[in-house]
Scaffold this motif. Structure first.
Motif, mmCIF file in Angstrom:
data_model
loop_
_atom_site.group_PDB
_atom_site.id
_atom_site.type_symbol
_atom_site.label_atom_id
_atom_site.label_comp_id
_atom_site.label_asym_id
_atom_site.label_seq_id
_atom_site.Cartn_x
_atom_site.Cartn_y
_atom_site.Cartn_z
ATOM 1 N N ALA A 148 -19.225 4.143 16.711
ATOM 2 C CA ALA A 148 -20.442 4.580 16.033
ATOM 3 C C ALA A 148 -20.484 3.998 14.621
ATOM 4 O O ALA A 148 -19.459 3.821 13.975
ATOM 5 N N GLN A 149 -21.667 3.727 14.156
ATOM 6 C CA GLN A 149 -21.824 3.151 12.829
ATOM 7 C C GLN A 149 -21.609 4.220 11.764
ATOM 8 O O GLN A 149 -22.202 5.285 11.817
ATOM 9 N N VAL A 150 -20.755 3.929 10.804
ATOM 10 C CA VAL A 150 -20.496 4.836 9.685
ATOM 11 C C VAL A 150 -21.173 4.243 8.460
ATOM 12 O O VAL A 150 -20.887 3.112 8.069
ATOM 13 N N LEU A 151 -22.062 5.009 7.877
ATOM 14 C CA LEU A 151 -22.786 4.522 6.700
ATOM 15 C C LEU A 151 -21.895 4.580 5.469
ATOM 16 O O LEU A 151 -21.080 5.486 5.332
ATOM 17 N N PRO A 152 -22.057 3.627 4.559
ATOM 18 C CA PRO A 152 -21.296 3.700 3.305
ATOM 19 C C PRO A 152 -21.807 4.869 2.475
ATOM 20 O O PRO A 152 -22.926 5.346 2.682
ATOM 21 N N PRO A 153 -20.995 5.361 1.538
ATOM 22 C CA PRO A 153 -21.454 6.464 0.689
ATOM 23 C C PRO A 153 -22.752 6.091 -0.038
ATOM 24 O O PRO A 153 -22.977 4.931 -0.384
ATOM 25 N N GLY A 187 -25.508 12.100 -4.260
ATOM 26 C CA GLY A 187 -24.970 10.819 -3.808
ATOM 27 C C GLY A 187 -23.457 10.806 -3.907
ATOM 28 O O GLY A 187 -22.808 11.834 -4.030
ATOM 29 N N GLY A 188 -22.897 9.607 -3.850
ATOM 30 C CA GLY A 188 -21.437 9.492 -3.863
ATOM 31 C C GLY A 188 -20.869 9.792 -2.486
ATOM 32 O O GLY A 188 -21.493 9.478 -1.474
ATOM 33 N N SER A 189 -19.698 10.388 -2.438
ATOM 34 C CA SER A 189 -19.056 10.664 -1.147
ATOM 35 C C SER A 189 -19.908 11.618 -0.322
ATOM 36 O O SER A 189 -20.666 12.422 -0.864
#
Length: 177
Positions: free
Chosen positions: A25-30, A63-65
């Motif tokens: 599965a695609q994991v989006l960047p923070p 935003g961020g993690s």
């Protein structure tokens, strides 16, 4: 091309059913950190009982993690908020706002508590926002001497009350109005 993907997706060798591979599965960047996090809905009580309190507030998306913590510092003296409750939340990167909910347990009944809220990333980095000090008072405990007909109707005459007791079991003697 679509027919090929469909064929690949449902093809098996007949010995094992097709399985979903979560690691694929695609994991989006923070998400990009917000320049400034502000409280857009003031902290308020979502639930207040003699054994559980939940405080809720909303900020713009920090935003961020992806994982953040809502933090409530509280105490019975507004100048000494030495107790802390934290609850994790997973940010929804597609939403402009984030609602935090923090659960506080083990409070004393009929006691006024003062509190301030803030939030931080999972690595402990503060989002840079703190509320003003607010207060709430916990209600008195549910017991058999103050339950009235109205309280039973609100909770449901055969429904469960705190500690798993049934309303009819708790009420003794004449019912109040």
């Amino acid at each position: 091309m679509n027919r090929l993907l469909l064929t690949l997706a449902i093809a098996t060798d007949g010995r094992q059913p097709a399985r979903f591979d979560a690691s694929a599965a695609q994991v989006l960047p923070p998400a990009k950190r917000a320049e400034r996090v502000v409280i857009t809905k003031s902290p308020a009580l979502e639930v207040a009982s003699d054994y559980l309190t939940i405080i809720r507030w909303t900020t713009n998306n920090p935003g961020g993690s992806d994982v953040h913590y809502g933090i409530v510092q509280y105490g019975t003296d507004p100048k000494d908020l030495s107790q802390t409750a934290k609850s994790p939340i997973r940010l929804n990167q597609g939403q402009p706002y984030t609602t935090f909910r923090v659960r506080i347990e083990g409070l004393e009944p009929k006691t006024t508590y003062y509190y301030r809220v803030s939030s931080e990333e999972s690595n402990g980095k503060s989002d840079g926002v703190k509320s003003i000090v607010k207060k709430f008072t916990t209600p008195r405990p549910v017991n058999d001497w103050w339950l009235t007909r109205s309280a039973i109707e609100v909770r449901g005459h055969a429904g469960q009350l705190p500690n798993g007791l049934v309303g009819r079991q708790l009420v003794r003697g004449p019912l109040g109005d």
